[in-house]
Design a protein around this motif. Structure first.
Motif, PDB file in Angstrom:
ATOM      1  N   VAL A   1       0.838  -1.208   0.000  1.00 10.68           N
ATOM      2  CA  VAL A   1       0.000   0.000   0.000  1.00 10.68           C
ATOM      3  C   VAL A   1       0.864   1.246   0.000  1.00 10.68           C
ATOM      4  O   VAL A   1       1.955   1.271   0.564  1.00 10.68           O
ATOM      5  CB  VAL A   1      -0.942   0.086   1.227  1.00 10.68           C
ATOM      6  CG1 VAL A   1      -2.006  -0.963   1.151  1.00 10.68           C
ATOM      7  CG2 VAL A   1      -0.163   0.002   2.525  1.00 10.68           C
ATOM      8  N   MET A   2       0.337   2.272  -0.608  1.00 16.89           N
ATOM      9  CA  MET A   2       0.954   3.590  -0.547  1.00 16.89           C
ATOM     10  C   MET A   2       0.874   4.058   0.913  1.00 16.89           C
ATOM     11  O   MET A   2      -0.172   3.943   1.539  1.00 16.89           O
ATOM     12  CB  MET A   2       0.171   4.532  -1.465  1.00 16.89           C
ATOM     13  CG  MET A   2       0.733   5.916  -1.524  1.00 16.89           C
ATOM     14  SD  MET A   2       2.345   5.916  -2.350  1.00 16.89           S
ATOM     15  CE  MET A   2       2.786   7.637  -2.150  1.00 16.89           C
ATOM     16  N   PRO A   3       1.989   4.540   1.458  1.00 14.10           N
ATOM     17  CA  PRO A   3       1.916   5.007   2.849  1.00 14.10           C
ATOM     18  C   PRO A   3       0.790   6.018   3.046  1.00 14.10           C
ATOM     19  O   PRO A   3       0.546   6.867   2.181  1.00 14.10           O
ATOM     20  CB  PRO A   3       3.278   5.674   3.057  1.00 14.10           C
ATOM     21  CG  PRO A   3       4.183   5.009   2.092  1.00 14.10           C
ATOM     22  CD  PRO A   3       3.337   4.676   0.900  1.00 14.10           C
ATOM     23  N   GLY A   4       0.122   5.902   4.161  1.00 16.66           N
ATOM     24  CA  GLY A   4      -0.935   6.861   4.487  1.00 16.66           C
ATOM     25  C   GLY A   4      -2.256   6.571   3.811  1.00 16.66           C
ATOM     26  O   GLY A   4      -3.149   7.422   3.807  1.00 16.66           O
ATOM     27  N   SER A   5      -2.407   5.389   3.222  1.00 20.45           N
ATOM     28  CA  SER A   5      -3.671   5.101   2.545  1.00 20.45           C
ATOM     29  C   SER A   5      -4.422   3.947   3.209  1.00 20.45           C
ATOM     30  O   SER A   5      -5.414   3.480   2.668  1.00 20.45           O
ATOM     31  CB  SER A   5      -3.416   4.783   1.068  1.00 20.45           C
ATOM     32  OG  SER A   5      -2.747   3.554   0.949  1.00 20.45           O
ATOM     33  N   ASP A   6      -3.956   3.492   4.358  1.00 23.13           N
ATOM     34  CA  ASP A   6      -4.651   2.384   5.030  1.00 23.13           C
ATOM     35  C   ASP A   6      -6.088   2.779   5.371  1.00 23.13           C
ATOM     36  O   ASP A   6      -7.010   1.976   5.233  1.00 23.13           O
ATOM     37  CB  ASP A   6      -3.914   2.006   6.320  1.00 23.13           C
ATOM     38  CG  ASP A   6      -2.462   1.664   6.075  1.00 23.13           C
ATOM     39  OD1 ASP A   6      -2.085   0.505   6.222  1.00 23.13           O
ATOM     40  OD2 ASP A   6      -1.695   2.589   5.723  1.00 23.13           O
TER      41      ASP A   6
END
Lengths: 228, 292, 917
Positions: C283-288
């Motif tokens: 995942v792209m960081p900060g997209s959880d």
């Protein structure tokens, strides 16, 4: 209020040593391994293994088809048909009554024949003594019915120590039930350390897999080496 | 290459030892050949060659044994090699073979030195000759079995191929060194014969080495390392160029000039050393380990 | 005659020669027989068997002999987990640590880090004597002093500070304090609120959603891993470095391997947890959070919501939530995260269908972002939607640590609390107090802007930073990374700065700021460090006091139990402190007595054990054999107690209902306990009979799960966030990290991580661990690296930019720092991410951590009983041709506290990577 559980760790005090098993061995369930290195560090602390050598180490292997890693703990396989026993001219590697292979430090002259013969890279020269040394399944512990240090410290029960020569032994049963097989079966040395869910590709990867740093690979993580 | 570890237990001392053991084997056999082919006389050329050859054999094996001692990590426990015996260990046999061989060399040299100047028959009788041949071959072959005992772990060290190869290298280098040291004593026709033999030896080396590399269990990574990796210079220059191509080229040149012969023998010697180094080093290491 | 002579000559010659020949032949023969003799011994290699005792006798003489070693239970201090362990002591030395099988959390398991205790206790460069600096601060010149001199000087300074009427100018800053309130006893007795910590570095962002939803952080949520069937892991790594990790790892593996549970991980690199997962999505960081909201949408749309649970316990209707999140679909999440929408859908359905035997697992990976608090609030919603909260196999909340009366879910447990008398809490900085008047005017204005409930609690910018009210709304999490910058800005004054096993000078973001402040004698007139070894932080002190290690001292222990039955344990000394090291309890006792002024009454003990015996008297009373038996076991748990499932459905005890009032609108039951009005439960209809009953509910203001929480807008207003800033939204909200929506082609995100053999930044001197991990090369995706022409081992330069959001220096267009390191290519790393490990590049902590073959401790006395000096064995040192000890990463990471909460956003670092040729 119920009774308090018994205290397990007070038992070995003043006990006499004996080896009771027919074939001391281990099952390593790779499905459970989390690569935490507890076994390596416990072993090194217990046996005061010098820096630069491992009796037990965990390899990180890049899987061939997916983007994740596998973990592979490696140690002396306590082969029933042990090449080190054959190669040593002075009979320093010997077998104890439960089948484990140990190195008698008194007889070793550091010729490294055992090291070269071992298909598992399990033996090293202890620089402080100049003698070959390796995993002895913690004979000083197991002869008191304590588990080997690595097994005792494995947090996920990946490593299981038991009597592979006794079909009623839970570990032997577990090995059978899950079709545990030796690592590098082609070497045909009949190890007493068996693996669950090991795959052929790991053999290749194990030789060059890293514990951490690929840069260290040439110096240490090719198992036991240290630059001299 | 200066790292001792589980993947690379053997280093330069072992390689030099292997070369010296080969020299001892070749030189002592050379001595036997010269003692048997001609009527020996104390001042005869064959006698001088044989004597030199035996000195070479003795010197090499003693030096080699000292190197082995040096390579021991616990030299204080050296005596265990004699107080213990493991019949399945090639080294256990080898230690004894070396010991007997050294004594045989010393005894033969003693006999040669103490022989009368008029004597026509060789003082080294058939029994001693037989023993010399047997132990010389043993010294030449057993190191291959020592490496061979690790062949489960290190597939390159296939003893069935290493044994003839090491013997060939030993004969080749032993004869070469003796020839270099006693060059003036050699007769033209012998030299010519040897030159033809050299060719055979080179071809034998190439065949055996090629077979060794083609062992199915030797890994691709190990092969790559040998041919293009860290040992490639040793292999291409030391073995192929110096050990094979140069003597091969020289053996076809007419008129055996002194320099050509010396160069040929030197390159054979160096080549034998390089080939052993390549075999020992590229047989070790993670890339050459079982399963890789 | 001549002939005869000749004959004689011949004869004699012959005979001599023959003799020699014979002799030679004989020698050879005898020698050969001698050599061959062992050949005929009745043994051959394979049959050789050796006697056990003979073999034992050939071992090194000082092997651990369990027939005479003594086993003593204690509590591990290898990381934040604090597992029950057994230490084996032989000849006065701890030789080996093993798990305590009586510990219900670890079940006798340990990880590698427990052996670090032996490493640090016997580390050849351990601090064993009080030392005082003789050169300039930070110069590294010291002299040994006596304890008397040390207590005299520190005590005098503290006394002056306390008597000046500004006790808040004593700052106690700790890295790892597991004394469970003992150090607070000291600061409270002293009267300073400035007992500062590192919670913001660690976990604020993920504790706030937990506290907002459920009223407390319960130490941590406690997933019932033993019984779960489905784990959704958002950036959490219990297999390597997670609070509670050890307790979870064996339960997760058992659930997976033996019970067929499935784990799905959303991560940026192949962590050990990822490698143990059935599915892994980069995942792209900060997209959880985006994935969480998308899954919530799917669960609602598919009709998989546990409506009964939601309607009973959520404080907002499903329709409102549905409306609020409707735009944050799987397709939207795919755009932000890169995870395919179809997988998000499939997994959401699998997860919901496994309910209640399913749980989320969130951690720093999801939370330590600018949008992480709100994102985690979104993820927390998943558990409420499927109704797994508090249920078997679900996300449970257990009564947690240290049992005191009146805390949630602790009914029936013995009260464990510090011996009396207890010092009062430090006073708030209300207008008129000396501390308040000491504040700069701009800070006073900020305090005035705070909501009255917070104005009443305000205790200065270090303990209660006005711009981060949520960092101290529930309890004092504080904002550790702002302490030094605030001191530099003059927001707080310092007389005495005491650091306690603290490594900010190495391990904090922009650690160079910390070092600058510590080196400034105007800002920090006196710095005393209490530590076990010579850390980067201690190196900048004026005096260092050597502390006893965890194997040499007392501590109480309790934490949330993954077996869901509360327990407690005791750390006890296995051996005497080495050298002149002293336990913190002794150091503080002596200081308190020196300072006097009433402080000494709280430290009225001679023997430290007596203090803990008193502390644990109620537990001892429960054990046949009392205190001694408790020490012998190291752990106590009530074996008859039921598991902490569904605490919220438990009835409110009669005694708390007596005299209570019920709010007619909300059903919340309130009562006055110990002179304070508190909520104690909520009236709820019985699910079967429909009758109203008084049940516990959750310890939130509404006694329900606060999916909607008005504290966020209130905090936003108090902190002066701009109107409409999403951080202040009362409902969980999705937004992107400022700057992430305009990333350039070659911008990468620098994320950090910890290795499984290391802990915090205080483990690089553990020789066996450092041997396994001593460098910290950058992990980078293989394809990304190849595009940049990089291969494993290449050196690169990493340039990190200042963050763009509303944070410390946020939005200033500047480079925070540049660091050089080597790269390691790995397929499993996210394409836009570089992973940089902590624990590398130490410049103190001795030879092992520095990877140098020479000692660096300023003062060392010869006696000690420490391990032999292994500075010649550090094979990874550069002198030996090794890789060295890696690069220090913290100097280039920006101080980046999350708005309102203050948690460090470790994973938001936009950086550029350039190959060095």
């Amino acid at each position: 209020m119920s009774d308090l559980p018994p205290i397990p760790w007070e038992s070995p005090i003043n006990k006499s040593r004996s080896l009771k098993m027919k074939r001391a061995g281990m099952v390593i369930d790779l499905r459970r391994c989390i690569g935490c290195h507890a076994c390596s560090v416990a072993c090194k602390t217990e046996n005061e293994v010098p820096l630069g050598h491992f009796r037990n180490r965990v390899r990180y292997l890049e899987q061939p088809d997916v983007e994740t890693l596998s973990f592979l703990p490696l140690l002396c396989m306590h082969c029933q048909d042990a090449p080190c026993l054959k190669a040593c001219p002075t009979q320093a590697p010997t077998r104890l009554s439960d089948g484990r292979v140990v190195i008698n430090q008194d007889k070793c002259c550091g010729m490294k024949a055992c090291i070269s013969a071992c298909p598992y890279g399990a033996i090293y020269i202890d620089d402080t003594s100049g003698r070959a040394d390796k995993c002895d399944l913690c004979t000083h512990r197991t002869s008191l019915d304590l588990k080997p240090a690595c097994v005792a410290s494995c947090p996920t029960q990946t490593l299981r120590y038991g009597d592979l020569g006794d079909p009623e032994d839970p570990v032997a049963k577990y090995a059978k039930e899950h079709n545990a097989k030796p690592f590098k079966e082609d070497a045909d040395t009949h190890p007493s350390i068996l693996y669950i869910q090991q795959e052929k590709w790991m053999e290749k990867a194990a030789a060059t897999g890293v514990q951490l740093s690929s840069e260290d690979n040439e110096i240490i993580y090719e198992q036991n080496g240290r630059s001299s | 290459m200066n790292t001792i570890n589980a993947f690379t237990p053997f280093g330069w001392p072992i390689i030099i030892y292997l070369t010296l053991a080969g020299l001892a084997c070749g030189a002592s056999l050379c001595a036997v050949v010269f003692l048997r082919t001609e009527k020996t006389a104390r001042e005869g050329q064959s006698y001088v060659i044989a004597r030199t050859a035996l000195y070479v054999a003795l010197g090499s094996i003693v030096l080699g044994a000292l190197l082995l001692l040096y390579d021991l990590q616990s030299p204080g426990n050296f005596y265990r090699n004699f107080s213990e015996f493991n019949p399945s260990s090639a080294i256990a046999w080898g230690t004894r073979i070396i010991a007997v061989f050294i004594m045989l060399c010393i005894y033969s040299l003693f006999l040669l030195h103490s022989m009368n100047s008029q004597e026509k028959t060789s003082p080294i009788g058939p029994l001693l000759t037989g023993l010399l041949i047997f132990f010389a071959l043993a010294v030449g072959i057993y190191p291959a079995l020592v490496l061979g005992q690790a062949s489960i772990a290190r597939p390159l060290w296939e003893p069935l191929l290493l044994a003839p190869l090491f013997l060939l290298l030993g004969l080749d280098s032993g004869f070469a060194l003796v020839q270099l040291l006693t060059f003036k004593k050699w007769q033209e026709d012998t030299l010519e014969k040897i030159r033809k033999l050299d060719l055979a030896v080179i071809i034998g080396q190439i065949i055996l080495f090629a077979l060794l590399l083609s062992i199915s269990t030797f890994s691709e990574a190990g092969m790559n390392r040998l041919l293009f990796g860290e040992f490639s210079l040793w292999f291409w220059i030391g073995v192929v160029l110096i050990g094979w191509l140069l003597p091969f080229f020289f053996s076809f040149s007419h008129s055996p000039k002194k320099n050509t012969i010396i160069l040929t023998q030197l390159s054979l010697l160096l080549g034998a050393f390089a080939l052993r180094a390549v075999i020992v080093f590229s047989g070790q290491g993670p890339q050459a380990f079982i399963g890789s | 005659m001549k002939q005869s002579n000749d004959n004689k000559q011949n004869e004699s010659k012959l005979s001599r020669r023959d003799f020699l020949k014979l002799g030679g032949a004989l020698t050879i023969g005898v020698a050969s027989v001698g050599l061959a003799a062992p050949l005929f011994r009745p043994l051959s290699g394979e049959q050789t068997q050796q006697d056990l005792n003979k073999f034992i006798s050939t071992r090194k003489k000082d092997f651990v002999d369990y027939t005479r070693a003594r086993a003593i239970p204690t509590i591990c201090f290898g990381c934040t987990n604090h597992c029950g362990v057994i230490g084996w002591v032989q000849d006065g030395k701890v030789r080996r640590i093993e798990g305590n099988p009586l510990d219900p959390n670890s079940l006798g398991n340990t990880c590698s880090k427990t052996h670090g205790m032996i490493s640090y206790t016997y580390y050849p460069e351990r601090l064993l004597y009080p030392i005082k600096r003789v050169g300039k601060r930070g110069e590294g010149k010291w002299r040994r002093i006596s304890w008397q001199e040390a207590i005299q000087e520190v005590g005098d300074r503290l006394k002056t500070c306390r008597e000046s009427g500004h006790p808040e100018r004593f700052i106690f800053h700790y890295g790892r304090d597991k004394t469970k309130g003992f150090t607070k006893r000291f600061t409270n007795a002293f009267g300073t609120p400035n007992r500062l910590n590192r919670r913001a570095i660690c976990s604020s962002n993920r504790r706030v959603p937990l506290m907002s939803y459920y009223g407390r952080d319960f130490e941590w949520e406690t997933q019932d891993m033993e019984n779960t069937k489905y784990i959704l892991n958002f950036g959490s790594n219990p297999m390597e470095a997670y609070q509670g990790g050890l307790y979870m790892m064996h339960r997760i593996q058992k659930a997976r391997v033996d019970n067929g549970a499935k784990m799905v991980s959303f991560e940026v690199r192949p962590t050990a947890t990822v490698n143990c997962s059935e599915e892994y999505f980069k995942v792209m960081p900060g997209s959880d959070g985006a994935i969480g909201f998308a899954m919530a949408n799917v669960i609602i749309d598919e009709g998989l919501v546990d409506k009964a649970f939601w309607e009973r316990w959520a404080n907002i209707s499903l329709a409102e939530i549905k409306e609020h999140i409707k735009d944050w679909t799987p397709e939207h999440a795919e755009k932000l995260s890169g995870v395919p929408a179809k997988d998000i859908r499939r997994i959401a359905i699998e997860f919901a269908k496994a309910a209640p035997h399913c749980t989320t697992m969130t951690a720093r990976g999801s939370a330590k972002h600018y949008n992480g608090t709100q994102g985690d609030r979104g993820l927390r919603m998943l558990d409420v939607l499927v109704g797994n909260v508090g249920r078997k196999g679900g996300l449970c909340l257990t009564s947690g640590r240290m049992w005191g009366g009146g805390k949630y879910g602790q009914d029936g447990l013995p009260s464990v609390s510090q011996p009396k008398p207890k010092p009062p809490k430090p006073k708030a900085f209300t207008p008129g107090t000396a501390a308040y008047e000491d504040l700069p005017d701009d800070i006073k204005a900020k305090v005035a802007r705070l909501d009255p409930q917070w104005q009443k609690k305000y205790q200065g910018e270090l303990a209660t930073p006005a711009e981060y009210p949520l960092s101290w709304h529930w309890y004092g999490m504080k904002v550790g990374q702002l302490v030094q910058p605030y001191i530099r800005e003059g927001r707080a004054k310092v007389d005495v700065y005491m650091s306690y096993t603290y490594g900010a000078a190495y391990g904090y973001p922009e650690a160079k700021v910390c070092r600058e402040v510590l080196l400034d004698e105007k800002l920090v007139p006196f710095h005393v460090a209490i530590d076990i070894d010579y850390s980067e932080h201690a190196a900048l002190a004026d005096m260092i006091l050597p502390e006893a290690t965890s194997l040499e001292r007392w501590d109480p222990h309790s934490t949330n139990c993954y077996g869901l039955v509360p327990y407690t344990g005791i750390r006890q000394p296995l051996v005497k402190p080495l050298g002149e090291a002293r336990e913190i309890q002794v150091i503080f006792r002596d200081l308190a007595r020196h300072i006097g002024g009433g402080m000494e009454q709280y430290f009225d003990y001679e023997n430290v054990e007596d203090f803990y015996k008193e502390w644990y008297k109620n537990v001892s009373a429960k054990i046949p054999g009392g205190w001694e038996e408790f020490k012998r076991r190291g752990i106590w748990q009530d074996p008859d107690r039921a598991k902490d499932y569904e605490l919220y459905e438990r009835p409110v005890p009669e005694k708390e209902l007596l005299g209570s009032t019920v709010d007619p609108e909300t059903g919340v039951i309130s009562n006055t306990i110990k002179g304070k009005k508190r909520t104690v439960g909520i009236m709820m209809p019985n699910p079967e009979t429909g009758e109203m009953e008084a049940v516990r509910g959750f310890p939130t203001p509404s006694r329900k799960i606060q999916v909607y929480d008005p504290v966020f807008p209130l905090a936003a207003k108090s902190a002066g966030l701009p109107e409409g800033d999403p951080n202040g939204n009362a409902l969980p909200t999705l937004f992107t990290i400022p700057g992430f929506d305009e990333l350039k082609e070659d911008d990468m995100i620098l994320t950090t991580f910890k290795w499984n053999v290391h802990t915090q930044g205080r483990s690089s001197q553990w020789e066996f661990h450092a041997e396994i991990v001593h460098t910290n090369q950058l992990f980078i995706n293989t394809r990304t690296a190849q595009k940049m022409g990089l291969k494993t081992g290449d050196e690169v330069e990493v340039t990190v930019q200042r963050p763009r959001g509303l944070t410390y220096r946020g939005g200033i267009n500047e480079v925070v720092g540049v660091v050089r390191n080597r790269v390691h290519l790995l397929d499993g790393v996210h394409e836009r991410v570089v992973c940089f490990a902590h624990a590398g590049g130490h410049w103190e902590h001795g030879a092992v951590a520095r990877a140098e073959n020479r000692e660096s401790l300023p003062i060392k006395e010869p006696d000690s009983g420490l391990k032999k000096d292994f500075s010649n064995e550090i094979w990874w040192s550069k002198e030996r041709g090794g890789t060295g000890n890696g690069a220090p990463m913290n100097d280039v990471l920006p101080i980046n506290p999350s708005p309102l909460v203050g948690g460090q956003n470790w994973f938001d670092n936009i950086c550029q990577i350039r190959k060095i040729s």
